[in-house]
Design a protein around this motif. Sequence first.
Motif, PDB file in Angstrom:
ATOM      1  N   THR A   1      82.035 -72.599 105.113  1.00  0.00           N
ATOM      2  CA  THR A   1      82.912 -73.696 104.685  1.00  0.00           C
ATOM      3  C   THR A   1      83.040 -74.795 105.740  1.00  0.00           C
ATOM      4  N   ASP A   2      82.492 -74.540 106.934  1.00  0.00           N
ATOM      5  CA  ASP A   2      82.552 -75.525 108.021  1.00  0.00           C
ATOM      6  C   ASP A   2      81.377 -76.494 107.870  1.00  0.00           C
ATOM      7  N   THR A   3      81.479 -77.356 106.864  1.00  0.00           N
ATOM      8  CA  THR A   3      80.346 -78.221 106.513  1.00  0.00           C
ATOM      9  C   THR A   3      79.972 -79.166 107.637  1.00  0.00           C
ATOM     10  N   SER A   4      80.952 -79.718 108.344  1.00  0.00           N
ATOM     11  CA  SER A   4      80.650 -80.680 109.409  1.00  0.00           C
ATOM     12  C   SER A   4      79.801 -80.044 110.505  1.00  0.00           C
ATOM     13  N   THR A   5      80.087 -78.781 110.828  1.00  0.00           N
ATOM     14  CA  THR A   5      79.285 -78.088 111.849  1.00  0.00           C
ATOM     15  C   THR A   5      77.877 -77.809 111.323  1.00  0.00           C
ATOM     16  N   VAL A  54      71.983 -74.735 102.444  1.00  0.00           N
ATOM     17  CA  VAL A  54      72.419 -73.735 103.425  1.00  0.00           C
ATOM     18  C   VAL A  54      73.859 -73.315 103.169  1.00  0.00           C
ATOM     19  N   VAL A  55      74.727 -74.270 102.863  1.00  0.00           N
ATOM     20  CA  VAL A  55      76.133 -73.953 102.591  1.00  0.00           C
ATOM     21  C   VAL A  55      76.254 -73.041 101.378  1.00  0.00           C
ATOM     22  N   TRP A  72      70.884 -69.032 111.670  1.00  0.00           N
ATOM     23  CA  TRP A  72      71.784 -69.581 112.693  1.00  0.00           C
ATOM     24  C   TRP A  72      73.207 -69.727 112.133  1.00  0.00           C
ATOM     25  N   VAL A  73      73.307 -70.279 110.938  1.00  0.00           N
ATOM     26  CA  VAL A  73      74.630 -70.463 110.326  1.00  0.00           C
ATOM     27  C   VAL A  73      75.287 -69.106 110.051  1.00  0.00           C
ATOM     28  N   GLN A  74      74.515 -68.154 109.562  1.00  0.00           N
ATOM     29  CA  GLN A  74      75.075 -66.818 109.303  1.00  0.00           C
ATOM     30  C   GLN A  74      75.563 -66.164 110.587  1.00  0.00           C
ATOM     31  N   SER A  75      74.778 -66.294 111.660  1.00  0.00           N
ATOM     32  CA  SER A  75      75.185 -65.728 112.946  1.00  0.00           C
ATOM     33  C   SER A  75      76.428 -66.428 113.474  1.00  0.00           C
TER      34      SER A  75
END
Length: 598
Positions: free
Chosen positions: A518-522, A511-512, A555-558
């Motif tokens: 770049t917010d890998t932890s989230t 996904v990253v 979700w990550v893109q949004s």
Amino acid sequence: MAKTPLYQTWSWKRSLPEPFDTEEPVSTTIYSRYCMTPTKKSTLHSASLSAILAYMEMDTSVTPGSTSESAFGTQGEKLISEYQSRTGEIHAVVFNKTNRKFTAGRFDIADPSSNAKVYSIKDSGNTGTALFFTLIPLAMEDDEFKEQYDALATCKDAGYPDMEKADEAAYVLCDNLYRRIENADSLGNDGIKISIPNTGNVQQLTPLNLNKGTYSPTSVLFGNFRIFKPGAKAAASVSIDKNHFCGQYSFSNRVFSQKEQLLIPKLEDWYIIPPEADSICKHAKMTTSGTQPMRNFLLRGPAGTGKTEAAKAIAAGLGLPYLFYTCSANTEIFDLLGQMLPDTEGTALAESGELPSLMDIQMDPPSAYYKLTGQYEDSITEEEVYDKLIEIIGLQAKQSEDGKPQGGQHFRYVETPLIQAIRNGYVLEIQEPTVIANPGVLVGLNGLLDRCASVVLPTGETVKRHPDTVIIVTTNINYAGCRDLNQSIISRMNLVIDMDAPDTDTLVSRVVNITGCTDTSTVVEMAKTVQEINEHCRETMINDGSCGVRELISWVQSYMVCGSVLESADYTVLSSASSDPENRAEIYSTCLEGKFAA
């Protein structure tokens, strides 16, 4: 009624392990701090107490020089155990702390390399002791449980000189474990959340996952493993060099045209090649020189597990052009073999509508037949109308050859991707065949799946299957509209592989790389939440939506656009998981609320 099969009524009636088999099973004066009911009591539970005592036998801090045949280890978020049961079997168990699911299997001690048998929790089956055994380290994260575990261990080491003290520890341990599992939803971090199907049938360990090291413990805490292979990382997290992989398994010296070369997939930088794709490529190449090379493969699994991407990767590894055909509920055999379409080139009669189109035939067979013959028959089928259309087209063609004038609509034959792949020796992916309403459609292609296969086209031409042709069937399971695949199709598959959802590390990496977040932890927390939503939907029978890898990517893109995890969830994972507002509210409160800042 118990919330989990581990505590069904029959489980409380089983005989207790020694030396507690002569003790009073119920106490109204001794109980754990999690006993919140007005009537205070605790009950000794055979399976959980047996698991605790077996863990002590293996625990070298309690039993120095232990000779226990059981073993325990970890792999990231997974607890991995091998419990030797009283029935003379090895019960191999994996508990995933992320999605709270168990995977298990029963193996014969005399032949640990044999295939796993189903682990089923029922009165006439397995007690669940092996599952409790796997949860002990998680249970000991609680101070009360750890304190009473040490107290009981002291009594055990001394030979139980004070049974009253041992009983007290046993009561608290059983009650602590029972209430933290049964009331997990209301206990927050103190609860032990687990997910077991109501049937009691635990997801089975597969030979493929055992062989590829999916559950290999990277840290061995106690004992010697006999089923799992310790020391190796899960193959899913192993990186396969794409440049080296592409074309590595080519079994043909053919020279492709420029157009065909464009059909050979180029793997994206973000793509992580799954071990299943590598394995299929090896099988296809290494059996080429044999009398029956492996060319038919089935990939099945939930949406978002990467089946189509794996099919493309297989084509890249084999160095072959890739085509696909997507099935629908209305797919018929002539849709797979080719279509007769109006010829719009060089004639104004193509729009006259004198002959019915394929859409006409599918929507209203009797009317289409009337247009062809002047006879209206209510019981006429699509196949019969199609055959009549081919007959009339053949007559038109014969008239043209005889030099006789002809009028009306002109048709031409158009090959489907299936025929192109069969004819030219490509990789063909047949997507979602289980949605086809007519179960006999794919059975009609059995000849193509056999060696020396051929098929007769609507034009009368016989096409033989090219020896390089690779057919990959990809299908979802247990989804609305999906049917069981016909056994004759399955029997013609050289390999049948179940694609599991990728582990958290692989999922986050994928996904990253796709989104550039770049917010890998989230993203890690979002990936874990998607797995929890999936599990919640399975438990509560919410089956009108989907929540997988594609939804996570959206979700990550949004989130990258609006900056809020919760706001972006509304229109991605929540809306995709269910169309019912009450279901979405339940999923939000259970899996999202309190986890992310608003």
